[in-house]
Scaffold this active site. Structure first.
Site, mmCIF file in Angstrom:
data_model
loop_
_atom_site.group_PDB
_atom_site.id
_atom_site.type_symbol
_atom_site.label_atom_id
_atom_site.label_comp_id
_atom_site.label_asym_id
_atom_site.label_seq_id
_atom_site.Cartn_x
_atom_site.Cartn_y
_atom_site.Cartn_z
ATOM 1 N N ALA A 199 0.762 -1.241 0.000
ATOM 2 C CA ALA A 199 0.000 0.000 0.000
ATOM 3 C C ALA A 199 0.798 1.301 0.000
ATOM 4 O O ALA A 199 0.304 2.315 -0.479
ATOM 5 C CB ALA A 199 -0.951 0.011 1.198
ATOM 6 N N LYS A 244 -3.130 4.363 -3.737
ATOM 7 C CA LYS A 244 -4.228 3.446 -4.056
ATOM 8 C C LYS A 244 -5.165 3.285 -2.864
ATOM 9 O O LYS A 244 -6.382 3.178 -3.023
ATOM 10 C CB LYS A 244 -3.656 2.116 -4.530
ATOM 11 C CG LYS A 244 -2.949 2.269 -5.875
ATOM 12 C CD LYS A 244 -2.169 1.056 -6.297
ATOM 13 C CE LYS A 244 -1.467 1.332 -7.626
ATOM 14 N NZ LYS A 244 -0.390 2.358 -7.500
ATOM 15 N N GLU A 280 1.667 -2.640 4.493
ATOM 16 C CA GLU A 280 2.997 -2.266 4.007
ATOM 17 C C GLU A 280 4.026 -2.993 4.858
ATOM 18 O O GLU A 280 4.102 -2.783 6.069
ATOM 19 C CB GLU A 280 3.208 -0.755 4.086
ATOM 20 C CG GLU A 280 4.604 -0.294 3.770
ATOM 21 C CD GLU A 280 5.133 -0.824 2.431
ATOM 22 O OE1 GLU A 280 6.266 -1.333 2.410
ATOM 23 O OE2 GLU A 280 4.407 -0.724 1.419
ATOM 24 N N ARG A 328 8.187 2.858 5.686
ATOM 25 C CA ARG A 328 7.230 3.297 4.673
ATOM 26 C C ARG A 328 5.801 3.300 5.212
ATOM 27 O O ARG A 328 4.956 4.086 4.776
ATOM 28 C CB ARG A 328 7.329 2.396 3.440
ATOM 29 C CG ARG A 328 8.518 2.707 2.557
ATOM 30 C CD ARG A 328 8.765 1.628 1.503
ATOM 31 N NE ARG A 328 7.603 1.378 0.657
ATOM 32 C CZ ARG A 328 7.275 2.095 -0.402
ATOM 33 N NH1 ARG A 328 8.007 3.143 -0.745
ATOM 34 N NH2 ARG A 328 6.216 1.784 -1.131
ATOM 35 N N ASP A 380 -0.846 -4.104 -6.125
ATOM 36 C CA ASP A 380 0.069 -3.368 -6.997
ATOM 37 C C ASP A 380 1.448 -3.909 -6.666
ATOM 38 O O ASP A 380 2.106 -3.451 -5.736
ATOM 39 C CB ASP A 380 -0.035 -1.869 -6.732
ATOM 40 C CG ASP A 380 0.758 -1.056 -7.735
ATOM 41 O OD1 ASP A 380 0.681 -1.364 -8.929
ATOM 42 O OD2 ASP A 380 1.466 -0.113 -7.319
ATOM 43 N N CYS A 413 3.850 -1.370 -12.280
ATOM 44 C CA CYS A 413 4.288 -0.168 -12.994
ATOM 45 C C CYS A 413 5.451 -0.526 -13.906
ATOM 46 O O CYS A 413 6.476 0.153 -13.946
ATOM 47 C CB CYS A 413 4.647 0.954 -12.023
ATOM 48 S SG CYS A 413 5.938 0.536 -10.828
#
Length: 437
Positions: A101, A106, A124, A129, A169, A222
């Site tokens: 996350a 997102k 996470e 982070r 992701d 990505c």
């Protein structure tokens, strides 16, 4: 930009020489910036240059020191990354997992759809982070979020067949970020996508364990490497035959995946943004049984409950729904319907309501940001100049006559935490770690 020769050869093969040249030329152009407005905020603002077909989305930059950013009215996120939350589009009341996350783009997008109803578990694995993730979620004004610090396999043991929607992701080779972060090129090699793909399959297996039969899974990266995108999609369809692809609607220059019309790619020579791949799965397994979770229990002492109820009755125009739990001297509002999280590493266990001091309760910054002005009995509006001084950490002597006590600080109609008014001075309770020099 100097691209690795092996990278160029790969994309000349997949795109063809002419299109590959147009693709390569974009790496010498500036990265595209974007942001989203926050529908959870009471007072909205008109912005220019909306992104077609994407609610709340705009092209452009909003400075991190701006009042729009500080109050959580906007969240900076480039346009291609915004497609992931739009594809997931959870309904209010759903149980949702954002598995990787940080920093929170997102998660905050998913929260826009949930509208503070249901549960979002935002995970996470990296503790450092996750602190940034918590800050961004609190600034956004979310009430229904748990932030965990766990690898996917540990989460899967606790949240088996639990979530209606999962967004992954995935960690990837990052080719789509080359333009935005040229240093990412240094980590890239021809073998790197295959290495990433092995990790992606492991995480996906755990994610599918956590998906409720009948639920949906959004997988994104990505990068443009087929090993991490279409090959992973084919692996899911082969390993989990009850999973089917839901076609991703192509807008704003999005293209089909390589040999997959249902998936979507974002190339910067077609789509105004950076690189992204998205696949949307429907889990068609039948739900055999719906195991009821045991209701959690409050652990407040009688005095703690009394102090909270006193604050609530004197300052709030609503009763917050959820489970009241203390962790040390901190009081949290935990979403109902969660499994036992006692063995989980948590960075945020719901909405932080405040802190117990000696014989009193002190409301948190997060509570003052999450509540809308109409939900609070006493508020104090700051001008832009006063707000800038406040977020620098200054106490404010203001020319107004008010009873002493707690007030929700408002900037442009939105909450910026609680502060105490004492004999003509607004004491500063803006968190030291967020102050802007």
């Amino acid at each position: 930009m100097q691209l690795p020769e092996s990278f160029r050869l790969r994309y000349e093969k997949w795109l063809g020489t002419e299109e590959a040249q147009a693709f390569f030329q974009t790496f010498d152009q500036p990265a595209v910036s974007g942001f989203r407005s926050n529908p959870l905020k009471e007072k909205q603002k008109s912005f220019e240059d909306p992104i077609p077909g994407m609610p709340w989305s705009y092209y452009g930059k909003v400075p991190g020191k701006s009042l729009e950013h500080v109050t959580g009215l906007v969240y900076s996120q480039e346009p291609a990354a915004q497609i992931v939350g739009q594809v997931a589009q959870p309904e209010p009341g759903m149980k949702v997992l954002d598995l990787c996350a940080a920093p929170g783009g997102k998660s905050t997008h998913l929260l826009s759809y949930l509208n503070n109803q249901g549960i979002l578990v935002s995970n996470e694995i990296t503790k450092k982070r996750s602190k940034i993730l918590v800050e961004n979620i609190e600034r956004f004004g979310a009430r229904n979020v748990i932030v965990t610090n766990e690898p996917a396999d540990r989460l899967a043991k606790v949240f088996k067949a639990y979530f209606d929607v999962i967004v992954l992701d995935a960690p990837c080779s990052g080719e789509g970020m080359f333009r935005k972060d040229p240093d990412a090129i240094q980590y890239w090699s021809e073998d790197y996508p295959a290495t990433c793909a092995r990790l992606q399959r492991e995480i996906l297996s755990d994610a599918i364990t956590m998906l409720k039969p009948g639920g949906r899974l959004v997988y994104s990266t990505c990068t443009w490497a087929p090993e991490e995108n279409e090959d992973i999609v084919n692996w899911v369809l082969e390993e989990f035959p009850d999973f089917k692809l839901i076609p991703v609607t192509k807008i704003n220059g999005m293209t089909e995946g390589l040999g997959q019309s249902e998936t979507a790619r974002m190339y910067p020579h077609h789509f105004k943004g950076e690189g992204q791949f998205v696949a949307h799965f429907q889990d068609n397994r039948e739900l055999v049984s719906d195991k009821r979770l045991k209701a959690g229990k409050s652990n407040l002492t009688k005095d703690q409950l009394d102090y909270w109820k006193e604050f609530e009755s004197r300052h709030l125009n609503l009763k917050l729904e959820g489970l009241l739990q203390t962790f040390g001297e901190e009081l949290y509002l935990v979403p109902q319907g969660l499994p036992d999280l006692s063995k989980m590493r948590l960075a945020r266990n719901g909405l932080h309501l405040g802190t117990y001091k000696t014989k009193r309760f002190e409301p948190s910054f997060a509570l003052g940001v999450a509540l809308r002005p109409k939900e609070v009995m006493q508020s104090l509006t700051l001008s832009d100049e006063e707000a800038e001084r406040y977020i620098r950490g200054e106490a404010l002597a203001l020319n107004c006559s008010l009873p002493n006590g707690w007030y929700q600080v408002l900037v442009a109609g939105n909450g910026l935490g609680f502060a105490k008014w004492v004999n003509g001075t607004l004491k500063n309770y803006y968190p030291k770690g967020l102050r802007i020099k």
